[in-house]
Every structure is written in C-alpha cells, then in structure tokens.
Design a protein around this motif. Structure first.
Motif, PDB file in Angstrom:
ATOM      1  N   GLY A  84       0.819  -1.206   0.000  1.00  0.00           N
ATOM      2  CA  GLY A  84       0.000   0.000   0.000  1.00  0.00           C
ATOM      3  C   GLY A  84       0.851   1.253   0.000  1.00  0.00           C
ATOM      4  N   PHE A  85       1.890   1.276   0.860  1.00  0.00           N
ATOM      5  CA  PHE A  85       2.791   2.432   0.917  1.00  0.00           C
ATOM      6  C   PHE A  85       3.519   2.634  -0.412  1.00  0.00           C
ATOM      7  CE2 PHE A  85       3.382   1.696   5.769  1.00  0.00           C
ATOM      8  CZ  PHE A  85       2.150   2.299   6.003  1.00  0.00           C
ATOM      9  N   ILE A  86       3.987   1.531  -0.994  1.00  0.00           N
ATOM     10  CA  ILE A  86       4.742   1.617  -2.249  1.00  0.00           C
ATOM     11  C   ILE A  86       3.863   2.140  -3.379  1.00  0.00           C
ATOM     12  CG2 ILE A  86       5.900   0.236  -4.031  1.00  0.00           C
ATOM     13  CD1 ILE A  86       6.923  -1.562  -1.724  1.00  0.00           C
ATOM     14  N   ILE A  87       2.643   1.618  -3.471  1.00  0.00           N
ATOM     15  CA  ILE A  87       1.740   2.066  -4.543  1.00  0.00           C
ATOM     16  C   ILE A  87       1.434   3.556  -4.395  1.00  0.00           C
ATOM     17  CG2 ILE A  87      -0.566   1.857  -5.539  1.00  0.00           C
ATOM     18  CD1 ILE A  87      -0.500  -1.105  -4.882  1.00  0.00           C
ATOM     19  N   TYR A  88       1.145   4.002  -3.174  1.00  0.00           N
ATOM     20  CA  TYR A  88       0.885   5.427  -2.963  1.00  0.00           C
ATOM     21  C   TYR A  88       2.091   6.263  -3.390  1.00  0.00           C
ATOM     22  CZ  TYR A  88      -3.496   4.753  -0.381  1.00  0.00           C
ATOM     23  OH  TYR A  88      -4.799   4.452  -0.027  1.00  0.00           O
ATOM     24  N   ALA A  89       3.292   5.797  -3.034  1.00  0.00           N
ATOM     25  CA  ALA A  89       4.500   6.533  -3.412  1.00  0.00           C
ATOM     26  C   ALA A  89       4.640   6.606  -4.930  1.00  0.00           C
ATOM     27  CB  ALA A  89       5.730   5.868  -2.791  1.00  0.00           C
ATOM     28  N   GLU A 105      11.252  12.298  -2.652  1.00  0.00           N
ATOM     29  CA  GLU A 105      10.133  12.937  -1.965  1.00  0.00           C
ATOM     30  C   GLU A 105       8.908  12.036  -1.932  1.00  0.00           C
ATOM     31  OE1 GLU A 105      10.955  17.631  -3.166  1.00  0.00           O
ATOM     32  OE2 GLU A 105       9.892  16.283  -4.538  1.00  0.00           O
ATOM     33  N   ALA A 106       8.707  11.257  -3.006  1.00  0.00           N
ATOM     34  CA  ALA A 106       7.500  10.436  -3.129  1.00  0.00           C
ATOM     35  C   ALA A 106       7.461   9.312  -2.092  1.00  0.00           C
ATOM     36  CB  ALA A 106       7.407   9.855  -4.537  1.00  0.00           C
ATOM     37  N   ILE A 107       8.610   8.748  -1.765  1.00  0.00           N
ATOM     38  CA  ILE A 107       8.626   7.607  -0.834  1.00  0.00           C
ATOM     39  C   ILE A 107       8.124   8.009   0.551  1.00  0.00           C
ATOM     40  CG2 ILE A 107      10.101   5.942   0.359  1.00  0.00           C
ATOM     41  CD1 ILE A 107      11.754   5.779  -2.223  1.00  0.00           C
ATOM     42  N   PRO A 108       8.709   9.029   1.212  1.00  0.00           N
ATOM     43  CA  PRO A 108       8.165   9.401   2.528  1.00  0.00           C
ATOM     44  C   PRO A 108       6.744   9.960   2.444  1.00  0.00           C
ATOM     45  CG  PRO A 108       9.851  10.980   1.825  1.00  0.00           C
ATOM     46  CD  PRO A 108       9.904   9.830   0.877  1.00  0.00           C
ATOM     47  N   ALA A 109       6.430  10.663   1.342  1.00  0.00           N
ATOM     48  CA  ALA A 109       5.067  11.197   1.193  1.00  0.00           C
ATOM     49  C   ALA A 109       4.065  10.067   1.022  1.00  0.00           C
ATOM     50  CB  ALA A 109       5.010  12.148  -0.005  1.00  0.00           C
ATOM     51  N   GLY A 110       4.439   9.006   0.289  1.00  0.00           N
ATOM     52  CA  GLY A 110       3.563   7.855   0.114  1.00  0.00           C
ATOM     53  C   GLY A 110       3.335   7.114   1.416  1.00  0.00           C
ATOM     54  N   VAL A 111       4.401   6.970   2.216  1.00  0.00           N
ATOM     55  CA  VAL A 111       4.274   6.316   3.518  1.00  0.00           C
ATOM     56  C   VAL A 111       3.367   7.140   4.432  1.00  0.00           C
ATOM     57  CG1 VAL A 111       5.521   5.626   5.613  1.00  0.00           C
ATOM     58  CG2 VAL A 111       6.500   5.140   3.356  1.00  0.00           C
ATOM     59  N   LYS A 112       3.549   8.456   4.414  1.00  0.00           N
ATOM     60  CA  LYS A 112       2.715   9.334   5.247  1.00  0.00           C
ATOM     61  C   LYS A 112       1.255   9.261   4.816  1.00  0.00           C
ATOM     62  CE  LYS A 112       2.118  14.150   6.696  1.00  0.00           C
ATOM     63  NZ  LYS A 112       2.605  15.553   6.547  1.00  0.00           N
ATOM     64  N   PHE A 113       1.026   9.296   3.507  1.00  0.00           N
ATOM     65  CA  PHE A 113      -0.341   9.214   2.998  1.00  0.00           C
ATOM     66  C   PHE A 113      -0.974   7.881   3.385  1.00  0.00           C
ATOM     67  CE2 PHE A 113      -3.691   8.552  -0.127  1.00  0.00           C
ATOM     68  CZ  PHE A 113      -4.279   9.810  -0.201  1.00  0.00           C
ATOM     69  N   GLY A 114      -0.215   6.787   3.224  1.00  0.00           N
ATOM     70  CA  GLY A 114      -0.723   5.467   3.594  1.00  0.00           C
ATOM     71  C   GLY A 114      -0.998   5.351   5.077  1.00  0.00           C
ATOM     72  N   TYR A 115      -0.137   5.971   5.880  1.00  0.00           N
ATOM     73  CA  TYR A 115      -0.338   5.949   7.336  1.00  0.00           C
ATOM     74  C   TYR A 115      -1.667   6.601   7.700  1.00  0.00           C
ATOM     75  CZ  TYR A 115      -0.106   7.788  12.095  1.00  0.00           C
ATOM     76  OH  TYR A 115      -0.425   8.138  13.380  1.00  0.00           O
ATOM     77  N   TRP A 116      -1.961   7.759   7.094  1.00  0.00           N
ATOM     78  CA  TRP A 116      -3.195   8.456   7.425  1.00  0.00           C
ATOM     79  C   TRP A 116      -4.411   7.718   6.879  1.00  0.00           C
ATOM     80  CZ3 TRP A 116      -3.833  11.467  11.241  1.00  0.00           C
ATOM     81  CH2 TRP A 116      -2.791  12.270  11.696  1.00  0.00           C
ATOM     82  N   GLN A 117      -4.260   7.047   5.739  1.00  0.00           N
ATOM     83  CA  GLN A 117      -5.367   6.238   5.229  1.00  0.00           C
ATOM     84  C   GLN A 117      -5.679   5.097   6.192  1.00  0.00           C
ATOM     85  OE1 GLN A 117      -6.779   8.236   2.931  1.00  0.00           O
ATOM     86  NE2 GLN A 117      -7.025   6.569   1.483  1.00  0.00           N
ATOM     87  N   LEU A 118      -4.633   4.449   6.701  1.00  0.00           N
ATOM     88  CA  LEU A 118      -4.817   3.359   7.665  1.00  0.00           C
ATOM     89  C   LEU A 118      -5.410   3.890   8.963  1.00  0.00           C
ATOM     90  CD1 LEU A 118      -4.420   0.452   8.651  1.00  0.00           C
ATOM     91  CD2 LEU A 118      -2.052   1.043   9.219  1.00  0.00           C
TER      92      LEU A 118
END
Length: 441
Positions: A118-123, A316-329
C-alpha cells in the motif's frame, strides 16, 4: 463498456494482485525456513480447480471460488483442516516443527506485504501523477454548515483556516477529517471577517455520523444546476442543466445550501421556483418526491486555475507515500468505531461496496489508488486476532512465546472452525447488505 462491468473488472484484477502478493508473503519465508508448501492457490479450489500444476513439492493453481486464496503449509492447522496429516508424528519440514519465531515471521508475512505494498503504490502514484491540491480560494463564499455543527460556533459562510493548527492542503477534505479523523480545534474566518478558534469534543465524529451529517461542511456555491435525474421531479417539471434558481416560494436564493434546505423542508408540498435561463426568467412548479428531493445536482465551481498540482521526486515520493498510507490506515481504523452504532452496522458492505471504490471508466491512477487502499484494509483486517485469520495464528504464537506453552492441536482445530464460521457469517451479512441496498434503496 458499462460502468458496472468496468468496476467489476478492476475489482477482479485488484484482488487477484493483492491475493497473490499476500500469499507470497507467507510462501517466501516458509521456503526460506525450509518449510514445505504443498499448495499455492489464487481463489479456492473447493472440489476442483480451474488450473493446477505441480512444480517441485508445490501445486500451483487457480480455484473457481473467488473469495480469496491460500497457501497450504505442511504441519499447520489452517482452512484445509487436514486432521490426517496432523495425526502423524511431526516432520522436520513441517510448520509445527519450526521454532516459534520462524512460525511468527511466516504468519505475519502476508500482512507485512499488504501494508508495504500500500505504501509503495501510494508513493508510485505520487511520483507518476503527483497530487492535486485545492486551496480555500476556490470557494470565496466559504462553507455551508450543517445544523449539528452550529452549536460549536460554526456559521454559514465560514472559511476553514486550520485544523489542529495545520492548514489543510485540500479544502474538500475538511468534512471527512472532522467526521473520521477528528480535530480538537478549528480556526475559522467568519463571513464578517472575524477569526475564531473553535474547540470540539472528541466524540464529535461519532455524533455527526449517527446524525447522518457525513458532510457537515459543504462549499457554499451558486444555485446553478449541472445535471437532472431523468424522469425525476425536476426533469418532469422542465428544469434543465445550467438553470439558475433565483427564488423558492418568493424567497430569494443566493446559495445552493439555501435551495436544498427549502426542498428538504417542503414536506412534499409543491415548490414555486423562479429560474433564470439564457438571461430570461421563468416560474416552474416542482412537486418533491416522498423523500423530499427533486433530482438535481449542482454545477461545480472549481476552475482549472483553482487546482494546483504538486510534483514529487523519487526521494520525496517515498516518505510522502508512507505518510499518505499511514493516514489512510489511521482514518480507516478510526472509522471502525462507527460499526458499533446502529447506523454503522447497516453500512457494512461486501464486494459491491468495495467495487464502488473504483472509477466508472478505466483510469490507472484511480485503479492504483483504490488498490493501495484495499491492500491497507486487508493488512488491518488480517491482523485482527480472530481464529482463521493471520492475526488469530499470531495471537496463539505470541501466547506460546510468552508462556512457553503451546496450545493443544485440538484447541487450535476448534478455534479454526469457530473463526471460519464467523468469517462466513460476516461475509454473508456484508454481501447481503449490498444486495438489500441494491434492491430496496
């Protein structure tokens, strides 16, 4: 192609990808720890399989029942309920013969893969497509406020400046944040120009949800029609797209929320609308339906210049994707509290509800965003401590590691059966809800 078919294809493809990768999360550590994997199946092969082929010691295949997938690991009590194998003396290649820490890694492998995926796809979505942001400037008239929020100091025409001291990057998400994520403070700018910091209770989200105020803040926009439901009250009365509603029953209308308020409180009585069309005005009488609606949708006020696109480099996309995935979870977990309300129990959905996550037309960005979200949901659901799920196996393994005592195989068999029947009951209930809504709502 029919939107329903497009959604169905996307759902099928998405779940197939997620199931295979989830099972690989179990398969790979099992092989690394020299544990025999007897089967690796996409979908369930009850009685027969659509395809199967044995490679080495493992049979790979595709079942006919698309309710998930599985890997059958030797010496493990799972959905196969292979009692005959478990009655034999343990073998070195079996799951039950491995140290508890190895068994734990094998069991959490699927959840780990789903979460990381999920984190990787968001990134990757952020890297390829970036992120669209809509500022407060897109809605110069602020928000229309639901009655349930006004008791806390909100007023029609408010602009939302900050939630918990953070400026929202997409102003359209503020309603969702209030209902699902919550906020202790909201800084607003009232229509009279006065700024104020409002304090909100922790229980606000549940209160708004149970009151049906899922969108307590909606942009204050002009009462211009965008679309009309065919053969609905508005269509039969002669209303058309691009019509602007000037007044209702002699009362001047400036904003869309004023129009909808009049319609909702009509009690089924005919409404006399003054409509502006092609710079001419006309009076049209509309009789609302039994649910006090007339079948209209507003014209979006958002212009291309109101939308800014933020681009991301890979770093930039990797930490932003992890952050986005964290908030989705986190938002999804927070929303689980709604299940324990009367309204929430009726909103539980199955495959039909999941399919609605996908766009009506094929769109790769929408497909991958929905797939990432489902992957995170699967990770959370699978780690719940319910027998028959990965979380149930993890719960018993942690008990063994802490106490030094392994639950008996007979106990694990019964627990697996109870968990399996609970999951079947939940599956039937969720999909039954979908069917009920499709027929009666």
């Amino acid at each position: 192609m029919s939107p329903i078919l497009v959604k169905a294809i996307q759902l099928f493809l998405s779940l197939s990808i997620l199931i295979i990768l989830h099972e690989l999360g179990h398969f790979i550590p099992a092989k690394l720890f020299k544990t025999r994997v007897e089967k690796f199946f996409l979908f369930f092969d009850v009685k027969f399989a659509l395809f199967k082929k044995k490679i080495g010691e493992t049979v790979y295949g595709i079942g006919w029942l698309p309710l998930g997938g599985y890997v059958k690991i030797s010496g493990m009590i799972d959905e196969s309920m292979d009692k005959e194998q478990m009655a034999q003396p343990p073998q070195p290649w079996e799951f039950r013969s491995k140290p508890a820490w190895q068994r734990l890694i094998i069991m959490i492998g699927g959840v780990t893969v789903n979460l990381l995926l999920g984190f990787i796809i968001y990134a990757m979505v952020l890297l390829v497509w970036g992120k669209e942001e809509i500022s407060q400037d897109a809605f110069p008239n602020g928000f229309a406020v639901a009655e349930q929020l006004k008791q806390y100091g909100f007023q029609d025409g408010d602009k939302i400046l900050k939630l918990d001291n953070e400026k929202p990057d997409n102003i359209l998400n503020v309603s969702r944040q209030l209902v699902v994520r919550g906020a202790n403070t909201v800084e607003v700018k009232h229509a009279n120009g006065k700024k104020e910091v409002l304090s909100l209770p922790d229980s606000l989200g549940t209160y708004l949800y149970t009151q049906g105020a899922l969108y307590p803040l909606t942009p204050r926009i002009a009462p211009v029609l965008d679309s009309i439901i065919p053969d609905g009250p508005a269509d039969r009365a002669g209303l058309r797209a691009e019509d602007r509603i000037v007044s209702v029953n002699g009362k001047a209308i400036t904003f869309w929320d004023e129009l909808t308020h009049k319609i909702k409180n009509s009690n089924g009585e005919p409404l006399r609308l003054v409509v502006e069309r092609n710079k001419l005005t006309d009076t049209i009488s509309v009789k609302p339906s039994e649910d006090n609606t007339i079948g209209i949708a507003p014209k979006s006020p958002i212009k291309r210049e109101d939308i800014t696109k933020k681009s991301y480099s890979l770093a930039e996309a990797i930490p932003a994707g992890v952050k986005f995935g964290y908030w989705q979870l986190r938002d999804y977990v927070s929303s689980m509290k709604f299940l324990f309300t009367k309204k929430g129990a009726t909103e539980v959905g199955g495959f039909g509800t999941i399919a609605k996550l996908f766009p009506d037309t094929w769109d790769w960005q929408g497909f991958w965003m929905s797939t990432a979200f489902i992957s995170i949901i699967l990770a959370f659901m699978n780690i719940l401590p319910i027998p028959a799920l990965d979380g149930g196996h993890v719960m018993f393994l942690l008990y063994e590691m802490i106490t030094g005592r392994k639950p008996s195989e007979k106990f694990l068999e019964y627990a697996q059966m109870v968990g399996f029947f609970l999951l079947i009951a939940l599956l039937l209930y969720a999909n039954g809800n979908d069917l009920y809504k499709a027929i009666f709502k």
